[in-house]
Design a protein around this motif. Sequence first.
Motif, PDB file in Angstrom:
ATOM      1  N   MET A 200       7.723 -18.338  12.035  1.00  0.00           N
ATOM      2  CA  MET A 200       8.239 -16.901  12.371  1.00  0.00           C
ATOM      3  C   MET A 200       8.488 -16.707  13.932  1.00  0.00           C
ATOM      4  O   MET A 200       9.115 -15.874  14.509  1.00  0.00           O
TER       5      MET A 200
ATOM      6  N   MET B 121      13.826 -12.438   7.654  1.00  0.00           N
ATOM      7  CA  MET B 121      13.371 -12.066   6.329  1.00  0.00           C
ATOM      8  C   MET B 121      14.641 -12.594   5.350  1.00  0.00           C
ATOM      9  O   MET B 121      14.317 -12.942   4.112  1.00  0.00           O
TER      10      MET B 121
ATOM     11  N   VAL C  85      14.112 -15.825   4.574  1.00  0.00           N
ATOM     12  CA  VAL C  85      12.846 -16.178   3.799  1.00  0.00           C
ATOM     13  C   VAL C  85      13.248 -15.871   2.230  1.00  0.00           C
ATOM     14  O   VAL C  85      12.791 -16.908   1.154  1.00  0.00           O
TER      15      VAL C  85
ATOM     16  N   ILE D 279       3.366 -18.878   6.989  1.00  0.00           N
ATOM     17  CA  ILE D 279       3.752 -18.140   7.934  1.00  0.00           C
ATOM     18  C   ILE D 279       2.822 -18.606   9.227  1.00  0.00           C
ATOM     19  O   ILE D 279       2.006 -18.407   9.423  1.00  0.00           O
TER      20      ILE D 279
ATOM     21  N   MET E 208       6.728  -7.737   5.099  1.00  0.00           N
ATOM     22  CA  MET E 208       7.304  -9.052   4.305  1.00  0.00           C
ATOM     23  C   MET E 208       6.731  -9.237   2.941  1.00  0.00           C
ATOM     24  O   MET E 208       7.235  -9.518   2.161  1.00  0.00           O
ATOM     25  N   ARG E 209       5.467  -8.736   2.554  1.00  0.00           N
ATOM     26  CA  ARG E 209       4.575  -8.582   1.404  1.00  0.00           C
ATOM     27  C   ARG E 209       5.571  -7.814   0.389  1.00  0.00           C
ATOM     28  O   ARG E 209       5.744  -8.246  -0.557  1.00  0.00           O
TER      29      ARG E 209
END
Length: 639
Positions: A193, A278, A281, A294, A321-322
């Motif tokens: 990241m 993101m 991801v 991460i 992110m979660r």
Amino acid sequence: MASHHTNRTHRRTTRKDTAHADVSAETVAETAPSTYDPAERGIYNERFARHREELEGLFRSLYGDSEELGVFESAMAAAHAMRPADLKALDRAREQDPEWYKRGDMFGMTMYTDLFAGDLKKLAGKIDYLKEQKLTYLHLMPLLDMPHPNNDGGYAVQDFDTVDPQLGTNQDLADLTAKLRKAGISLCLDFVMNHTASTHRWAKAAQAGDPEYQDYYFCYDDRTVPDEYDAHVPQVFPNTAPGNFTWNEKMHKWVMTQFYPFQWDLNYRNPKVFTAMMTSVMHLANLGVEVFRIDAVPYIWKQLGTNCRNLPEVHTIVRMMRIMLEVVCPAVVLKGEVVMAPKELAAYFGTPEHPECHMLYNVSIMVNLWGALATGDTRLLAAQLDKLNALPENCWFVNYLRCHDDIGWGLDEDEERRLGIDPFLHKQYLYHFYEGCTPGSWSMGELYNYDAATGDARSCGTTASLCGVEKALITHDHVAYEKSVRRDLLMHRACAFLRGFPMLNCGDEIGQLNGWEYKEDPDRIEDSRNLHRSPFDWSKAALREKSGTLQNRLWEGMEDLRAMRHDPCFAPDAWVTTWNAHDDGVLAVVRKSGSRVVVGVFNFRDSDETAVLDSIDGVPLPREIALEPYGSQVVVAHE
């Protein structure tokens, strides 16, 4: 400081930097496939509605009224629409079993794809070897497109959406993850990241003079701001460059490079950076990645006047992110690399109501296990375990002895002083011991990042070599060899008994030794971590079935500790605590689930020791347990 983007707007109809899916800020219908099942759309909408208010509030707290929020939300919807059906089925199953990664049968391994098998296709042909070990979790070292040779072991990424051509293709990755899922193995990948490679397309555009992409990084015309940073921010790797900035001749600017000069720190104050990263991801999750480690997450937000570590905005980003994962792909979990003191760790898990990482790397226990083995003194180890066990119930760890990286001797200096230990002298003793330079040392390793000015250094080597196997074999010392094997098994067994789940470093299961041949490779010789980054020895692995061999003894030892973890006291809700063994050379740990109590005792000394255990909550423990040198026992104390 690079400009803060709170009051700026960003509107684009296509986004080359998000790759694989040009995302519009308009509607999901523009990006969703024509076959998008209305029922699946409904599932997505329900999840999104549940989290929308919090997600948008967090986004605006960082980026104000930026229209990039619409781009991000469209990217989420598009990623879910394009998510393969089998992965959506896994999402639904894991929503019903949210603590799947905490089960007692979780057993992991980490490896480099090329060193183990050559490439992703060949690795897929080795899954039977992984199944033999009953693995449920496989962490592959960075395999995304990287420059060669300067890539910091893959942590300099030049394309976050594409597998490195030397390792395979995106299709190879998707095929591998499908085969692993069928074998009951979840794939973990690193997501770097904090920075990109200096050869990333954004960095190339920045170097060509594009101000938009210069704002993806921290670029300055003179030393005014860099000097302010350097006054407050300690460099991560002091030996890699002078300060936290590198002069770029093409740009005629200073660029922030906290790790290596060829790794440019990303500017998360720019919402375009957040959205692009993101989106990558989610793209990797749709290729079947189930766990993201991460990397260097405490460093991702920079603020002048601070040390740029663990800032509140970091947690805002991780929480977003979660939420993104829970909405788009809830089968996927986050593992944080947080190399910080225990008091800093709880924040990275968030709270039960607003969770962040699902689990963290247990760096401090790795370090303290090696410290206890070198000194025969478990007091620091037990004190660290007590601090970790006192963390809230939502805190979960991946425990390991060795990984791709070095052993950094970040011990609890306050606790050392309380115990009458000089922190500086202790650190020097440990890294010289594992270098094999201390009288009486049985270890063979090397120093990493030695700093003559500060006396600081880290340690490298495989588990077997650090435990003495290599030296005993070289010297043909049978007595020393037997002790070294016992040390190796002790360390793995103690590690596997702790709160969390164990992860092996590939090769440890067969006692792989140091790879000194790296010194003959001009591209690898400068990094002593390559000592424990050597090709997997398949000829040695074949000996795992031959009774009496090192490989067989360690292989069976790993099978024993997996069997140990099937006990009900390794359930996710088990209570775990250290216990006084009345012997500083012995670590005692108690596990309790319901009325069942199991105690593990581990002797870190080269002498016979006796653990003397007091009762726990009225439950009598075995009063005395005799232990051989480097011996251990696990005893059921109460049914």
